[in-house]
Motif scaffolding. Structure first.
Motif, PDB file in Angstrom:
ATOM      1  N   LEU A 118      -4.549 -56.442  -0.112  1.00  0.00           N
ATOM      2  CA  LEU A 118      -3.532 -56.212   1.109  1.00  0.00           C
ATOM      3  C   LEU A 118      -2.924 -55.529   1.196  1.00  0.00           C
ATOM      4  N   PRO A 119      -2.114 -54.634   2.467  1.00  0.00           N
ATOM      5  CA  PRO A 119      -1.726 -52.937   2.532  1.00  0.00           C
ATOM      6  C   PRO A 119      -0.949 -53.784   1.875  1.00  0.00           C
ATOM      7  N   ILE A 120      -0.050 -52.352   1.700  1.00  0.00           N
ATOM      8  CA  ILE A 120       1.321 -52.446   0.860  1.00  0.00           C
ATOM      9  C   ILE A 120       2.313 -51.565   1.352  1.00  0.00           C
ATOM     10  N   TRP A 121       2.534 -51.095   2.879  1.00  0.00           N
ATOM     11  CA  TRP A 121       2.630 -51.177   3.474  1.00  0.00           C
ATOM     12  C   TRP A 121       4.198 -51.357   3.667  1.00  0.00           C
ATOM     13  N   TRP A 132       8.146 -50.421  -5.090  1.00  0.00           N
ATOM     14  CA  TRP A 132       7.188 -49.144  -4.773  1.00  0.00           C
ATOM     15  C   TRP A 132       5.564 -49.236  -5.757  1.00  0.00           C
ATOM     16  N   ARG A 133       5.456 -50.245  -6.757  1.00  0.00           N
ATOM     17  CA  ARG A 133       4.682 -50.188  -7.416  1.00  0.00           C
ATOM     18  C   ARG A 133       3.916 -51.320  -6.744  1.00  0.00           C
ATOM     19  N   GLY A 134       4.490 -52.719  -5.693  1.00  0.00           N
ATOM     20  CA  GLY A 134       3.334 -53.355  -4.669  1.00  0.00           C
ATOM     21  C   GLY A 134       2.944 -54.684  -5.634  1.00  0.00           C
ATOM     22  N   HIS A 135       5.122 -54.989  -6.064  1.00  0.00           N
ATOM     23  CA  HIS A 135       4.439 -56.465  -7.313  1.00  0.00           C
ATOM     24  C   HIS A 135       4.850 -57.802  -6.436  1.00  0.00           C
ATOM     25  N   TYR A 136       3.741 -58.843  -6.428  1.00  0.00           N
ATOM     26  CA  TYR A 136       4.076 -59.709  -5.422  1.00  0.00           C
ATOM     27  C   TYR A 136       5.677 -60.555  -5.842  1.00  0.00           C
ATOM     28  N   LYS A 137       5.408 -60.604  -6.763  1.00  0.00           N
ATOM     29  CA  LYS A 137       7.304 -61.746  -7.855  1.00  0.00           C
ATOM     30  C   LYS A 137       8.203 -60.774  -7.457  1.00  0.00           C
ATOM     31  N   ALA A 160      10.060 -57.864   6.694  1.00  0.00           N
ATOM     32  CA  ALA A 160       8.831 -57.564   5.649  1.00  0.00           C
ATOM     33  C   ALA A 160       7.715 -58.304   4.784  1.00  0.00           C
ATOM     34  N   ALA A 161       8.472 -58.583   4.373  1.00  0.00           N
ATOM     35  CA  ALA A 161       8.405 -59.959   2.930  1.00  0.00           C
ATOM     36  C   ALA A 161       8.080 -61.024   3.737  1.00  0.00           C
ATOM     37  N   TRP A 162       8.429 -61.422   4.731  1.00  0.00           N
ATOM     38  CA  TRP A 162       7.608 -62.422   5.537  1.00  0.00           C
ATOM     39  C   TRP A 162       6.634 -62.270   5.889  1.00  0.00           C
ATOM     40  N   TRP A 163       6.602 -61.165   6.428  1.00  0.00           N
ATOM     41  CA  TRP A 163       4.716 -60.898   6.782  1.00  0.00           C
ATOM     42  C   TRP A 163       4.153 -60.721   5.992  1.00  0.00           C
ATOM     43  N   HIS A 164       4.157 -59.661   4.794  1.00  0.00           N
ATOM     44  CA  HIS A 164       3.294 -60.179   3.895  1.00  0.00           C
ATOM     45  C   HIS A 164       3.306 -61.289   2.942  1.00  0.00           C
ATOM     46  N   SER A 165       4.256 -61.994   2.768  1.00  0.00           N
ATOM     47  CA  SER A 165       4.138 -62.890   2.339  1.00  0.00           C
ATOM     48  C   SER A 165       2.500 -64.265   3.052  1.00  0.00           C
ATOM     49  N   ILE A 166       2.931 -63.546   4.130  1.00  0.00           N
ATOM     50  CA  ILE A 166       2.407 -65.077   5.278  1.00  0.00           C
ATOM     51  C   ILE A 166       0.310 -64.142   5.315  1.00  0.00           C
ATOM     52  N   LYS A 167       0.343 -62.816   5.134  1.00  0.00           N
ATOM     53  CA  LYS A 167      -0.557 -62.325   4.612  1.00  0.00           C
ATOM     54  C   LYS A 167      -1.528 -62.894   3.449  1.00  0.00           C
TER      55      LYS A 167
END
Length: 155
Positions: free
Chosen positions: A10-13, A62-67, A110-117
């Motif tokens: 998934l994108p990290i942005w 910064w590292r992209g950890h989901y939790k 941004a967290a909401w968008w990433h969680s949906i994706k």
């Protein structure tokens, strides 16, 4: 983590947008500490304790950890609650509190968008794995005989 993508592809942005939002929260509280006009405002140890949750989640974002992103979203909601309340209560520092509220809202969205994706990605991957399992159950030999698969005409 690949360049520009999480370990799941998934994108990290969005995680970096969350990082910038929480850095905006930190900057807002530091600005409030040094340039606040209200008689009662957080200073010294109170500001440090207030910023501790935001600072703790920054490396994981910064590292992209989901939790870490989930915890950062909760932290962003915490800052949104506090800054919205303070913006209504303290007219002298309303600008700083609106800045903090805007930054925390940006981080949460941004967290909401990433969680949906991520949920859609995992659902598609699960469906593909189930489809492959069904295909394997129907045809347990995925490699057909090469002579039968592509018959070559005799010259």
């Amino acid at each position: 983590m690949l360049a520009g993508h999480t370990s799941e592809g998934l994108p990290i942005w969005p995680l970096h947008v969350m990082l910038l939002g929480l850095l905006g929260v930190v900057a807002g509280y530091i600005g409030l500490w040094f340039a606040g006009q209200a008689e009662i405002r957080p200073t010294g140890l109170t500001t440090i304790l207030m910023l501790l949750p935001a600072i703790v989640v920054l490396p994981g974002l910064w590292r992209g950890h989901y939790k870490t992103m989930i915890w950062a979203a909760l932290v962003a909601l915490f800052y949104l609650l506090i800054s919205a309340t303070d913006a209504w209560a303290v007219a002298a520092d309303r600008g700083w509190h609106v800045l903090i509220a805007a930054a925390s809202t940006l981080a949460f969205l941004a967290a909401w968008w990433h969680s949906i994706k991520r949920r859609r990605f995992l659902k598609a991957r699960n469906n593909a794995a189930q489809g492959m399992a069904r295909d394997m159950a129907r045809d347990p030999d995925p490699d057909p005989d090469p002579e039968q698969a592509s018959p070559k005409p005799e010259d």
